[in-house]
Write an enzyme that holds these catalytic residues in place. Sequence first.
Site, mmCIF file in Angstrom:
data_model
loop_
_atom_site.group_PDB
_atom_site.id
_atom_site.type_symbol
_atom_site.label_atom_id
_atom_site.label_comp_id
_atom_site.label_asym_id
_atom_site.label_seq_id
_atom_site.Cartn_x
_atom_site.Cartn_y
_atom_site.Cartn_z
ATOM 1 N N GLN A 32 34.152 21.816 83.393
ATOM 2 C CA GLN A 32 34.960 22.319 82.287
ATOM 3 C C GLN A 32 34.158 23.153 81.291
ATOM 4 O OE1 GLN A 32 38.203 22.059 82.184
ATOM 5 N NE2 GLN A 32 38.415 20.685 83.930
ATOM 6 N N CYS A 47 43.103 12.246 85.485
ATOM 7 C CA CYS A 47 41.926 11.692 86.168
ATOM 8 C C CYS A 47 40.869 11.260 85.163
ATOM 9 C CB CYS A 47 41.346 12.698 87.163
ATOM 10 S SG CYS A 47 42.425 13.030 88.556
ATOM 11 N N ASP A 95 28.104 17.171 84.663
ATOM 12 C CA ASP A 95 29.329 17.727 85.238
ATOM 13 C C ASP A 95 29.744 18.919 84.384
ATOM 14 O OD1 ASP A 95 31.939 18.369 85.907
ATOM 15 O OD2 ASP A 95 32.721 16.332 85.716
ATOM 16 N N LYS A 128 37.609 26.429 88.901
ATOM 17 C CA LYS A 128 37.683 26.282 87.444
ATOM 18 C C LYS A 128 37.063 27.474 86.726
ATOM 19 C CE LYS A 128 39.423 22.081 87.683
ATOM 20 N NZ LYS A 128 38.730 20.859 87.277
ATOM 21 N N HIS A 181 35.495 12.144 83.798
ATOM 22 C CA HIS A 181 36.493 12.311 84.854
ATOM 23 C C HIS A 181 36.238 11.252 85.930
ATOM 24 C CE1 HIS A 181 38.455 14.315 88.312
ATOM 25 N NE2 HIS A 181 39.107 15.063 87.437
#
Length: 488
Positions: A280, A441, A277, A303, A200
């Site tokens: 997700q 993104c 990260d 999220k 991202h």
Amino acid sequence: MTTPDLLGGLNPRPNPTVTTTTPVTALTPPVPSTAAVPAEAPPEVPAEVKAETPAAPPSATSSATPPESPSLIPPPAGGFTPEAAREDVPVLHRTVNGHPLVWLDNAATTQKPRQVIETLGTYYSAANSNIHRGAHTMAREATEAYEAGRAAVANFLGAPSPDSIVFVRGTTEAINLVAQSWGRANLGPGDDILVPVLEHHSDIVPWQQLAAERRARVVPVPLTPEGTIDQDAFADLLSYRTQLVAISHASNVLGTISPVREMTALAHRYGAKVLVDGAQAVAHFPVDVTELDADFYVFSGHKIFGPTGIGALYAKPEILETMRPWQGGGNMIEDVTFARTEFAPVPHRFEAGTGHIGGVVGLLSALNWLSGFDREAVAAYETALTEYAHEALGAVPGLELIGPAAQKVGVLTFTLAGCTPEETAAWLDNDGIAVRAGHHCAQPALRHYNLESATRASLALYNTREDVDQLTTSLLRLQDQQKQPSAT
């Protein structure tokens, strides 16, 4: 009625098969063991929505009926059913453009269960106070809830201590905090930051800015045709110049789940630190940062069924202790004179000013709600649903799915012949189906497939096969319309 009575929504969603270890405080009293939706009416929706009547599904014409999938999703194990989750989420029961809402934009943001909504309402209506140093009851209660949220995040991630958790606005701010605090102190001329093409923009741009300032290099790690990180290339690019590897646990545009533990172990051989990260990932499968051996792990509350504007950074305690504050102000100091400032201990030295207290309370409620389900059963259900969606969408003429990795979360990015992604999304919206169109993104990842834009549908635990069928049916109708001769 007391404040503790009003904040019962902070307790986990009852599930006899799951044991939670979220700390109990004055703001986390017992709640009835029921998952039923309250008898009162759900929150109001816009007047124009209330006036709509849900339309019947499109007629089952031969060309607009989704093909029958050769494999069916087995009944969810461990007591989890998507219907139980759906009951808790009010917005899933509204209509959009005359159709029942089908929310397939979960990679952008997840919808909120009533437990989170009600907790936020009761916090602001009956328990709102600033935290720390307060001499009154509500300040103490708010502080207890805030720190209970920190402990819940640590427990959720398998972190060794609540003191290893820093509250931030979200994933983007967490990455920037690491870049500006740890990165400025540890990167110099000639150093490398390895960043896969999969990432991202929030896991690319901060490192570019830091590299320009410190005269370091951002080195892209290529992808395979399947949309996975090329592990051979990664191994070749690692060197003793590598100071940091920044990788997503799961991709927001391809859904690819990366082998984080293996990549971290390899990076550590060269003395590099690893930032993961998890934006997700955390909503879809259990995460244990200790097992992963990640140096940094970041995610966003919105999220994972929580509020916007709140997220968390995990850092190994020995690393966090060495980091200087990124921002200065109140709440992050022990003592201030004009000669010097003594900073607060970690993690408070990284939380300058008044934090998003309500956001932390809402995040605590969201984590408790999600933890009330059997997480392994949820992951198994979502995997089966993703496989079903791949089969169903694969039967739509002219539809090409991007990034068919074997290990992935429920992110379904595709192009449709004869339609731009924006046209596809607009058509689906007319049928009450919410998807996203654009570059997501993640322009380098899309350009790996020679694309500038694509349509993305993304799944969560409350989605069903019926949602996938409605998506497929609508896309087949769009293709049928494309075949009709235009009026002259």
